[in-house]
Design an enzyme around this catalytic site. Structure first.
Site, PDB file in Angstrom:
ATOM      1  N   HIS A  73     -38.229  -6.789  22.103  1.00 15.12           N
ATOM      2  CA  HIS A  73     -39.236  -5.741  22.251  1.00 15.12           C
ATOM      3  C   HIS A  73     -39.044  -4.747  21.113  1.00 15.12           C
ATOM      4  O   HIS A  73     -37.925  -4.565  20.600  1.00 15.12           O
ATOM      5  CB  HIS A  73     -39.078  -5.023  23.586  1.00 15.12           C
ATOM      6  N   GLU A 100     -38.824  -1.543  21.064  1.00 19.20           N
ATOM      7  CA  GLU A 100     -37.826  -0.500  21.326  1.00 19.20           C
ATOM      8  C   GLU A 100     -36.396  -1.020  21.108  1.00 19.20           C
ATOM      9  O   GLU A 100     -35.567  -0.330  20.504  1.00 19.20           O
ATOM     10  CB  GLU A 100     -37.926   0.025  22.772  1.00 19.20           C
ATOM     11  N   CYS A 107     -40.793  -0.729  29.267  1.00 19.02           N
ATOM     12  CA  CYS A 107     -40.510  -1.523  30.462  1.00 19.02           C
ATOM     13  C   CYS A 107     -39.118  -1.152  30.984  1.00 19.02           C
ATOM     14  O   CYS A 107     -38.431  -0.325  30.387  1.00 19.02           O
ATOM     15  CB  CYS A 107     -40.565  -3.016  30.119  1.00 19.02           C
ATOM     16  N   CYS A 136     -36.269  -1.763  28.338  1.00 20.82           N
ATOM     17  CA  CYS A 136     -36.282  -0.797  27.239  1.00 20.82           C
ATOM     18  C   CYS A 136     -35.940   0.612  27.723  1.00 20.82           C
ATOM     19  O   CYS A 136     -35.231   1.351  27.030  1.00 20.82           O
ATOM     20  CB  CYS A 136     -37.628  -0.832  26.534  1.00 20.82           C
TER      21      CYS A 136
END
Length: 155
Positions: free
Chosen positions: A61, A63, A91, A94
């Site tokens: 992801h 992040e 999410c 993260c």
């Protein structure tokens, strides 16, 4: 001497940078999410777009990749005093990672009602049981961030 920049103005400028990073991630068919980490002095120390498709990695992801880049640049995992700016509400993975990294400020754009963990479904970053809770500024340039996501999923 120029006048000081207001906090909302600063956050919008940072989010524009995150939108640039997000736009670049679509070249590999990844969902256009961009994350940028700024040091306490405003210096950019890490940036990444989603790379799950490109890397074949479910943890890639934006992040997470930006946190890794910033930690490598700083030379340690603690990112105290840093700000994470991301185009989409983080999410659970993260949100947990940014808490563990001791991010001081989280700025995000669009809300994510399906997987969001900063107020939509869960609120990981404000859980009083955790030892660190960042300041949160949601909805910064939310319309622009959401429009980028809608455009991606339409095509």
């Amino acid at each position: 001497m120029s006048p000081p920049v207001s906090l909302p103005e600063l956050h919008r400028g940072w989010m524009r940078r995150a939108l640039q990073v997000a736009a670049a991630s679509t070249e590999s068919d990844d969902v256009p999410v961009g994350a940028v980490i700024f040091a306490a002095d405003g210096t950019e120390i890490g940036a990444a777009g989603n790379a799950r498709e490109r890397l074949g990695d479910p943890t890639a992801h934006a992040e997470i990749l930006a946190l890794r880049a910033a930690a490598a640049r700083v030379g340690e995992w603690r990112l105290s005093g840093c700000s994470l700016v991301v185009t989409l509400e983080p999410c659970t993975m993260c949100a947990g990672a940014l808490v563990l990294a001791r991010i001081e400020t989280l700025v995000f754009g669009a809300w994510e009602p399906k997987t969001g963990a900063v107020g939509s479904l869960w609120d990981v970053v404000r859980d009083r049981r955790l030892n660190h809770r960042p300041e949160v500024y949601p909805g910064v340039l939310a319309d622009e961030c959401a429009a980028m996501m809608r455009s991606f999923f339409r095509s």
